[in-house]
Design a protein around this motif. Structure first.
Motif, PDB file in Angstrom:
ATOM      1  N   ALA A   1      42.667  73.786  41.686  1.00  0.00           N
ATOM      2  CA  ALA A   1      43.790  74.599  41.086  1.00  0.00           C
ATOM      3  C   ALA A   1      44.923  73.412  42.564  1.00  0.00           C
ATOM      4  O   ALA A   1      46.154  73.639  42.482  1.00  0.00           O
ATOM      5  CB  ALA A   1      43.556  76.133  41.034  1.00  0.00           C
ATOM      6  N   ARG A   2      44.510  73.292  43.174  1.00  0.00           N
ATOM      7  CA  ARG A   2      45.013  73.208  44.757  1.00  0.00           C
ATOM      8  C   ARG A   2      45.471  72.067  44.343  1.00  0.00           C
ATOM      9  O   ARG A   2      46.751  71.784  44.975  1.00  0.00           O
ATOM     10  CB  ARG A   2      44.254  73.462  45.926  1.00  0.00           C
ATOM     11  N   MET A   3      44.706  71.265  44.222  1.00  0.00           N
ATOM     12  CA  MET A   3      45.305  69.740  43.564  1.00  0.00           C
ATOM     13  C   MET A   3      46.308  69.869  42.726  1.00  0.00           C
ATOM     14  O   MET A   3      47.042  69.153  43.621  1.00  0.00           O
ATOM     15  CB  MET A   3      44.185  69.089  43.105  1.00  0.00           C
ATOM     16  N   LEU A   4      46.034  70.770  42.146  1.00  0.00           N
ATOM     17  CA  LEU A   4      46.650  70.834  40.722  1.00  0.00           C
ATOM     18  C   LEU A   4      48.893  71.435  41.721  1.00  0.00           C
ATOM     19  O   LEU A   4      49.707  70.851  41.257  1.00  0.00           O
ATOM     20  CB  LEU A   4      46.963  71.928  39.792  1.00  0.00           C
ATOM     21  N   ILE A   5      48.278  72.225  42.488  1.00  0.00           N
ATOM     22  CA  ILE A   5      50.009  73.049  42.635  1.00  0.00           C
ATOM     23  C   ILE A   5      50.163  71.314  43.512  1.00  0.00           C
ATOM     24  O   ILE A   5      51.398  71.615  43.910  1.00  0.00           O
ATOM     25  CB  ILE A   5      49.095  74.013  43.952  1.00  0.00           C
ATOM     26  N   GLY A   6      49.801  71.376  44.685  1.00  0.00           N
ATOM     27  CA  GLY A   6      50.328  69.649  45.006  1.00  0.00           C
ATOM     28  C   GLY A   6      51.139  68.792  44.617  1.00  0.00           C
ATOM     29  O   GLY A   6      52.130  68.575  44.819  1.00  0.00           O
TER      30      GLY A   6
ATOM     31  N   ILE B   1      49.288  69.050  50.662  1.00  0.00           N
ATOM     32  CA  ILE B   1      47.997  69.573  50.349  1.00  0.00           C
ATOM     33  C   ILE B   1      47.087  68.789  48.613  1.00  0.00           C
ATOM     34  O   ILE B   1      45.577  69.285  49.764  1.00  0.00           O
ATOM     35  CB  ILE B   1      49.078  70.191  49.342  1.00  0.00           C
ATOM     36  N   MET B   2      47.376  67.638  49.084  1.00  0.00           N
ATOM     37  CA  MET B   2      46.551  67.310  48.082  1.00  0.00           C
ATOM     38  C   MET B   2      45.470  66.590  48.717  1.00  0.00           C
ATOM     39  O   MET B   2      44.410  66.891  48.046  1.00  0.00           O
ATOM     40  CB  MET B   2      47.067  65.880  46.909  1.00  0.00           C
ATOM     41  N   TRP B   3      45.534  65.989  49.636  1.00  0.00           N
ATOM     42  CA  TRP B   3      45.128  65.285  50.617  1.00  0.00           C
ATOM     43  C   TRP B   3      43.845  66.411  51.200  1.00  0.00           C
ATOM     44  O   TRP B   3      42.610  65.965  50.935  1.00  0.00           O
ATOM     45  CB  TRP B   3      45.151  64.224  50.829  1.00  0.00           C
TER      46      TRP B   3
ATOM     47  N   GLY C   1      39.859  63.745  41.174  1.00  0.00           N
ATOM     48  CA  GLY C   1      41.054  64.090  42.421  1.00  0.00           C
ATOM     49  C   GLY C   1      41.798  62.976  43.126  1.00  0.00           C
ATOM     50  O   GLY C   1      43.027  63.942  43.447  1.00  0.00           O
ATOM     51  N   LEU C   2      41.760  62.424  42.879  1.00  0.00           N
ATOM     52  CA  LEU C   2      42.868  61.286  43.730  1.00  0.00           C
ATOM     53  C   LEU C   2      44.067  60.685  42.462  1.00  0.00           C
ATOM     54  O   LEU C   2      44.630  60.622  42.617  1.00  0.00           O
ATOM     55  CB  LEU C   2      41.574  60.344  43.775  1.00  0.00           C
ATOM     56  N   ALA C   3      43.240  61.476  40.849  1.00  0.00           N
ATOM     57  CA  ALA C   3      44.504  60.941  40.094  1.00  0.00           C
ATOM     58  C   ALA C   3      45.679  61.371  40.627  1.00  0.00           C
ATOM     59  O   ALA C   3      46.906  61.058  40.027  1.00  0.00           O
ATOM     60  CB  ALA C   3      43.741  62.019  38.531  1.00  0.00           C
ATOM     61  N   PRO C   4      45.824  63.384  40.856  1.00  0.00           N
ATOM     62  CA  PRO C   4      47.083  63.134  41.614  1.00  0.00           C
ATOM     63  C   PRO C   4      47.518  62.581  41.861  1.00  0.00           C
ATOM     64  O   PRO C   4      49.388  62.204  41.667  1.00  0.00           O
ATOM     65  CB  PRO C   4      47.491  65.128  42.010  1.00  0.00           C
TER      66      PRO C   4
ATOM     67  N   PRO D   1      43.364  71.193  34.263  1.00  0.00           N
ATOM     68  CA  PRO D   1      44.903  71.581  33.066  1.00  0.00           C
ATOM     69  C   PRO D   1      44.913  73.041  33.057  1.00  0.00           C
ATOM     70  O   PRO D   1      45.980  73.060  31.593  1.00  0.00           O
ATOM     71  CB  PRO D   1      43.809  71.268  32.241  1.00  0.00           C
ATOM     72  N   THR D   2      44.519  73.698  33.580  1.00  0.00           N
ATOM     73  CA  THR D   2      44.820  75.574  33.134  1.00  0.00           C
ATOM     74  C   THR D   2      45.722  75.913  34.118  1.00  0.00           C
ATOM     75  O   THR D   2      45.907  77.179  33.397  1.00  0.00           O
ATOM     76  CB  THR D   2      43.560  75.763  33.433  1.00  0.00           C
ATOM     77  N   GLY D   3      45.996  75.620  34.724  1.00  0.00           N
ATOM     78  CA  GLY D   3      47.007  76.721  35.410  1.00  0.00           C
ATOM     79  C   GLY D   3      46.629  77.456  36.405  1.00  0.00           C
ATOM     80  O   GLY D   3      47.016  78.653  36.617  1.00  0.00           O
ATOM     81  N   ALA D   4      45.167  76.886  36.749  1.00  0.00           N
ATOM     82  CA  ALA D   4      44.171  78.047  37.667  1.00  0.00           C
ATOM     83  C   ALA D   4      45.143  78.094  39.078  1.00  0.00           C
ATOM     84  O   ALA D   4      45.583  77.509  39.747  1.00  0.00           O
ATOM     85  CB  ALA D   4      43.036  77.653  37.804  1.00  0.00           C
ATOM     86  N   ILE D   5      44.796  78.984  39.654  1.00  0.00           N
ATOM     87  CA  ILE D   5      45.770  79.427  41.070  1.00  0.00           C
ATOM     88  C   ILE D   5      43.883  79.525  42.286  1.00  0.00           C
ATOM     89  O   ILE D   5      44.188  79.340  43.111  1.00  0.00           O
ATOM     90  CB  ILE D   5      46.071  80.589  40.567  1.00  0.00           C
TER      91      ILE D   5
END
Lengths: 281, 289
Positions: free
Chosen positions: B242-247, B255-257, A133-136, B233-237
């Protein structure tokens, strides 16, 4: 139909051969140990090919092994460039730095039992966390190129190695340490000659966990941004273009790289910890 | 207990101090840039508070993360799309499915490997190799393929990925555990004229339980990692991944943290849960409490 039938026949025949080899004295020999799993692997490939051809499975769902092989042979430059970007620059650099950092940290806190008692539970907990999760965040800090991938790998590798090494440094027995003391060995002498060697089986346990984590980290980090080269990048773009043969070719390269990496660590382990009961046959 | 708590707390304290120092150091660049653009200068004492309350800090200081986490957990209705409880539950559900699937696969393979020599020789090496393959490489493909097979449910591919990661520790420990009864115990059962299945149910399986539970702790952590990776990697919502990806995509570090810490808390809860199940089972089987 003939493909499917042939594949099933091959499977049954191979299974019979394997069963008889495994049951006989030949199964205990070195050749038998290699032959049986090898035949099993080949059987899986044949069955895969047979099912894909027999049922006419769309290549966008599952390409046949022969198609994947054709893709590997057709595009070695792309695969090589991706391999260098992800495995050599990303995973290996991060692995070396992470192991080095964990080693230095373990030695640094070795003389302070108070810190060790505090760090071990925390380190154990962090080692169980989804650090990917740290990746981004790390991609945001270090940019899209391999530096950010190496950073992700560094963090992922650090804790398993640290925890194992700290545990390993306590593995030498009281009696052995007392013996070092009676010989008048100083802290560093005792560390280098007794405690570090005794810690090596633990250290290599950590390293083996770290090898798989390193590749995972390097590939996942590429999903969050990468230059237009790298295995993670290639996989996510080719999946979007339904070029599944290329995806499987990358997976084959990743599998090979992962196995070789793990194998290399095991060889070094056998060489370093030759004295350990697990290595004697 | 006492001698453990104090060291852990002090190490945590050291981490927080380092974190604050790093936050000041990393976020100061932005403060100085702002000041330069405005044509003013800021002293060190003015700069520090400004690094503590940025909207998009490079490294948010701990209290900002805690605030965001609190907002996500307590500040929303649990059914809201902004609630971390909701996303955490989605991830938890995926983890449990993958975990269950992984346990079933691991135990079934272990039983057949212990029972049949040919399985041991042919499957075991490949099980080891399978773990050196970075599963995340397979993740995007598993998702598209299951999409094309008409499986719209996003849970299935996630469960497959997390089962792939979690079956291995169970397999290895169960093989060890099922083989753990020594020759004396096996001989005793032979003198009782016990059949193979009786030996299995009455000796091998009970003997393997400590190994089984030890592996569950590793497996549940692996299942969580698999689920989060499956969401990435999927554009999951939905879900913490998915939260990390959105952040990451919208450049919102907070949001990521917050998602990262939520997943850490989830991991902690899962480990405690497995530990509790282990204790209950051990007590019921008559082991030491």
């Amino acid at each position: 139909m003939i493909w499917l039938g042939g594949a099933i026949l091959f499977w049954l025949a191979a299974w019979a051969v394997n069963a008889s080899v495994a049951g006989s004295a030949a199964g205990r020999s070195r050749a038998g140990r290699v032959f049986v799993p090898l035949l099993f692997g080949i059987t899986v490939l044949v069955l895969w090919e047979g099912v894909v051809r027999g049922f006419g499975v769309q290549p966008v769902i599952l390409p046949a092994p022969s198609a994947i092989w054709a893709r590997i042979v057709a595009s070695p430059e792309v695969l090589w460039a991706d391999f260098v970007q992800t495995v050599v620059k990303g995973a290996l650099t991060g692995f070396v730095m992470g192991v080095g950092a964990a080693f230095a940290m373990a030695i640094a806190i070795d003389r302070v039992p108070f810190l060790q008692r505090g760090l071990l539970p925390i380190g154990n907990f962090v080692a169980a966390l989804p650090i990917v999760g740290l990746a981004p965040i790390l991609v945001m800090w270090f940019g899209f190129d391999w530096q950010s991938k190496a950073a992700v790998v560094l963090v992922m590798v650090f804790f398993p190695v640290l925890v194992n090494l700290v545990a390993g440094l306590q593995a030498s027995e009281r009696m052995q340490r007392d013996l070092m003391a009676t010989w008048g060995a100083g802290y560093w002498q005792a560390l280098v000659k007794l405690r570090l060697p005794a810690a090596m089986p633990f250290f290599f346990n950590g390293l083996k966990i770290a090898t798989t984590l390193a590749l995972i980290g390097a590939i996942v980090a590429e999903f969050f941004g990468s230059p237009i080269v790298g295995m993670g990048f290639r996989i996510s773009t080719e999946v979007g273009r339904l070029g599944l043969d290329m995806v499987w070719a990358e997976i084959a390269v990743a599998a090979l790289a992962g196995s070789v990496f793990y194998g290399a660590v095991s060889v070094v382990e056998r060489w370093v910890t030759f004295w350990h009961p697990a290595q004697r046959h | 207990m006492r001698e453990k708590v104090l060291p852990v707390l002090s190490v945590l304290g050291i981490i927080v101090v380092i974190w604050y120092a790093a936050a000041v150091w990393m976020n100061s660049t932005w403060v100085y840039d702002q000041a330069e653009r405005a044509g003013t200068t800021v002293s060190f004492a003015e700069m520090v508070p400004q690094t503590m309350a940025q909207d998009r800090p490079l490294l948010p200081p701990p209290h900002q993360v805690v605030k965001e986490l609190w907002k996500g957990v307590a500040g929303q209705a649990v059914t809201s799309k902004r609630s971390l409880v909701y996303h955490g539950f989605v991830t938890f559900r995926g983890t449990m499915m993958g975990f269950a699937l992984g346990i079933v696969m691991g135990v079934a393979l272990a039983v057949s490997i212990v029972r049949f020599r040919v399985m041991d020789m042919s499957v075991m090496p490949w099980a080891i190799i399978s773990q050196t393959i970075p599963i995340v490489a397979l993740a995007p493909m598993i998702l598209t393929v299951s999409n094309q097979l008409g499986i719209d449910n996003r849970e299935v591919p996630k469960a497959i990925i997390s089962a792939y990661l979690s079956f291995f520790p169970v397999l290895v420990s169960m093989v060890k555990g099922l083989r753990s009864p020594d020759a004396m115990q096996l001989d005793l059962l032979r003198t009782y004229n016990a059949s193979e299945s009786e030996t299995f149910w009455k000796l091998r399986l009970p003997a393997s339980m400590p190994y089984f539970f030890a592996s569950l702790k590793v497996a549940v952590a692996a299942a969580l990692i698999g689920t989060i990776v499956g969401e990435l990697p999927t554009g999951a919502i939905e879900g913490l991944g998915a939260r990390m990806l959105i952040g990451s995509q919208f450049g919102e570090p907070l949001i990521m943290w917050a998602a990262l810490f939520a997943s850490a808390i989830l991991a902690g809860m899962l480990i405690v849960l497995v530990g509790t199940v282990e204790q209950v089972a051990r007590r019921r089987m008559g082991g030491p409490a």
